[in-house]
Enzyme design. Structure first.
Site, PDB file in Angstrom:
ATOM      1  N   HIS A 206       0.932  -1.159   0.121  1.00  0.00           N
ATOM      2  CA  HIS A 206       0.035   0.025  -0.073  1.00  0.00           C
ATOM      3  C   HIS A 206       1.014   1.144  -0.112  1.00  0.00           C
ATOM      4  O   HIS A 206       2.047   1.061   0.198  1.00  0.00           O
ATOM      5  CB  HIS A 206      -0.952   0.226   1.464  1.00  0.00           C
ATOM      6  CG  HIS A 206      -0.207   0.355   2.573  1.00  0.00           C
ATOM      7  ND1 HIS A 206       0.777  -1.010   3.029  1.00  0.00           N
ATOM      8  CD2 HIS A 206       0.143   1.116   3.425  1.00  0.00           C
ATOM      9  CE1 HIS A 206       0.966  -0.682   4.094  1.00  0.00           C
ATOM     10  NE2 HIS A 206       0.835   0.721   4.516  1.00  0.00           N
ATOM     11  N   ASP A 208       0.811   5.141   1.955  1.00  0.00           N
ATOM     12  CA  ASP A 208       0.107   5.850   3.012  1.00  0.00           C
ATOM     13  C   ASP A 208      -0.514   7.198   2.403  1.00  0.00           C
ATOM     14  O   ASP A 208       0.255   8.012   1.547  1.00  0.00           O
ATOM     15  CB  ASP A 208       1.020   6.287   4.054  1.00  0.00           C
ATOM     16  CG  ASP A 208       1.640   4.871   4.768  1.00  0.00           C
ATOM     17  OD1 ASP A 208       1.035   4.095   4.831  1.00  0.00           O
ATOM     18  OD2 ASP A 208       2.968   5.247   5.244  1.00  0.00           O
ATOM     19  N   HIS A 263       4.768   0.166   0.008  1.00  0.00           N
ATOM     20  CA  HIS A 263       5.570  -0.711   1.019  1.00  0.00           C
ATOM     21  C   HIS A 263       4.493  -1.952   1.651  1.00  0.00           C
ATOM     22  O   HIS A 263       3.345  -1.836   1.282  1.00  0.00           O
ATOM     23  CB  HIS A 263       5.996   0.030   2.078  1.00  0.00           C
ATOM     24  CG  HIS A 263       4.952   0.980   2.733  1.00  0.00           C
ATOM     25  ND1 HIS A 263       4.560   2.181   2.222  1.00  0.00           N
ATOM     26  CD2 HIS A 263       4.745   0.869   4.033  1.00  0.00           C
ATOM     27  CE1 HIS A 263       3.745   2.503   2.992  1.00  0.00           C
ATOM     28  NE2 HIS A 263       3.726   2.009   4.055  1.00  0.00           N
ATOM     29  N   ARG A 273       7.944  -9.026  15.370  1.00  0.00           N
ATOM     30  CA  ARG A 273       8.182  -7.351  14.773  1.00  0.00           C
ATOM     31  C   ARG A 273       7.052  -6.709  15.339  1.00  0.00           C
ATOM     32  O   ARG A 273       5.855  -6.750  15.605  1.00  0.00           O
ATOM     33  CB  ARG A 273       8.050  -7.217  13.323  1.00  0.00           C
ATOM     34  CG  ARG A 273       8.427  -6.009  12.773  1.00  0.00           C
ATOM     35  CD  ARG A 273       8.451  -5.886  11.354  1.00  0.00           C
ATOM     36  NE  ARG A 273       8.221  -4.667  10.720  1.00  0.00           N
ATOM     37  CZ  ARG A 273       9.331  -3.802  10.657  1.00  0.00           C
ATOM     38  NH1 ARG A 273      10.451  -4.336  10.525  1.00  0.00           N
ATOM     39  NH2 ARG A 273       9.250  -2.680  10.055  1.00  0.00           N
TER      40      ARG A 273
END
Length: 334
Positions: A206, A208, A263, A273
């Site tokens: 996607h 941002d 990303h 993570r």
């Protein structure tokens, strides 16, 4: 520990291992030292070529970073029942696997927060344990990262000769700024070996939609960005630095001089993570269009003017991987 079976894995998206897998990180990511006198020039170059860069010597106190990460880890280690007491993400609150309301899923759980502590949605979020400590750490961290984001935006304005130099940063500093803060947790996925040469998607590809995003994560890999030629590469993790993403709104405001970066995050088979993302957006009523002081004589806008509220509504009605700006691009002759 999360244990998955093949039928469970079938419910999640996978991708072929990228050209530069997490075992072989891409070494071309721009690294910019904020204290270097050529930082401004290098930021402009990175935003034009990648829409992405790593910032070191940023000045955000380490205790703000490690303190909030510890609290986030503590929250995500709670039982599912306890975590769900924070309230279902709509959009703010706790989310698990589902990303948005249009069918996107990922191997992730998260807390999505509004950066305005007086927001009514924020008050509805219940954090188990020492909630006062949690919110204090969030506010300290967000305040420091907001200042950093504004410093970078003012350097961008200087580098592009945008006047006034606070034309971008004022939108993020505005008390009505529609800025979000995400805490993402990608649990380890021990069954990844059944995928052979494929990766399990933690958060799908996607861009941002906001102006600028500031990401910090622990030392677990997983973040990947798409280069201009469409090649996906793995970003080396660095728990002491921040990663900046150009957002869709900044792409429009620079009339395409900068491009928002696509990303995604892939799951790890052994380590979890934890990432913290500051998503700097303008007020809902702000009109988004190329900045007049940036436009050259005779240059035409590539985009139709829209308010942030209009773009946000449109983005919420699309899938993660859709080109959201396509609806606002001008066709020839418009």
């Amino acid at each position: 520990m999360v244990v998955l079976s093949q039928p469970v894995l079938d419910n999640f998206s996978t991708i072929k291992t990228c050209k530069f897998p997490t075992s072989s990180f891409y070494c071309g990511i721009p690294v910019i030292d904020l204290l270097n006198r050529d930082a401004k020039t290098r930021i402009i170059k990175a935003c034009k070529e990648f829409g992405f860069f790593k910032l070191v010597n940023h000045g955000v106190p380490l205790e703000f970073i490690t303190g909030l990460e510890a609290e986030a880890t503590k929250f995500f280690n709670l039982s599912q029942m306890e975590k769900e007491k924070a309230g279902k993400a709509n959009p703010f609150g706790y989310g698990n696997k589902r990303i948005g309301s249009n069918g996107d899923v990922g191997w992730v759980e998260y807390l999505l927060l509004n950066t305005n502590p007086d927001d009514i949605h924020q008050k509805a979020i219940t954090i188990p344990g020492d909630a006062e400590k949690f919110w204090s750490l969030v506010n300290d961290y967000v305040s420091a990262v907001r200042n950093l984001a504004c410093e970078v935006l003012e350097m961008i304005a200087d580098g592009l000769k945008i006047e006034p130099r606070y034309a971008l940063s004022r939108l993020v500093r505005d008390e009505k700024s529609d800025t979000f803060f995400r805490l993402n947790h990608y649990p380890p996925c021990p069954e990844l070996q059944v995928l052979c040469d494929r990766n399990l998607i933690g958060f799908g590809e996607h861009t941002d939609p906001q102006i600028i995003s500031v990401l910090r994560s622990n030392n677990t890999s997983g973040l990947q960005i798409s280069l201009r030629d469409g090649t996906w590469v793995s970003v080396p993790p660095d728990q002491y630095s921040f990663f900046f993403n150009v957002g869709d709104s900044l792409q429009v405001m620079t009339n395409g001089r900068f491009s928002s970066v696509r990303h995604r995050v892939v799951a790890d088979g052994v380590k979890s993570r934890v990432s913290m993302i500051y998503l700097g957006g303008p007020p809902l009523t702000e009109k988004i269009s190329p900045l007049p002081s940036l436009m050259e004589q005779g240059e035409e806008s590539l985009y139709k003017e829209f308010t942030w509220s209009e773009y946000k509504k449109s983005a919420y009605n699309t899938r993660l991987g859709d080109n959201r700006l396509a609806f606002f691009e001008k066709s020839a002759g418009q």
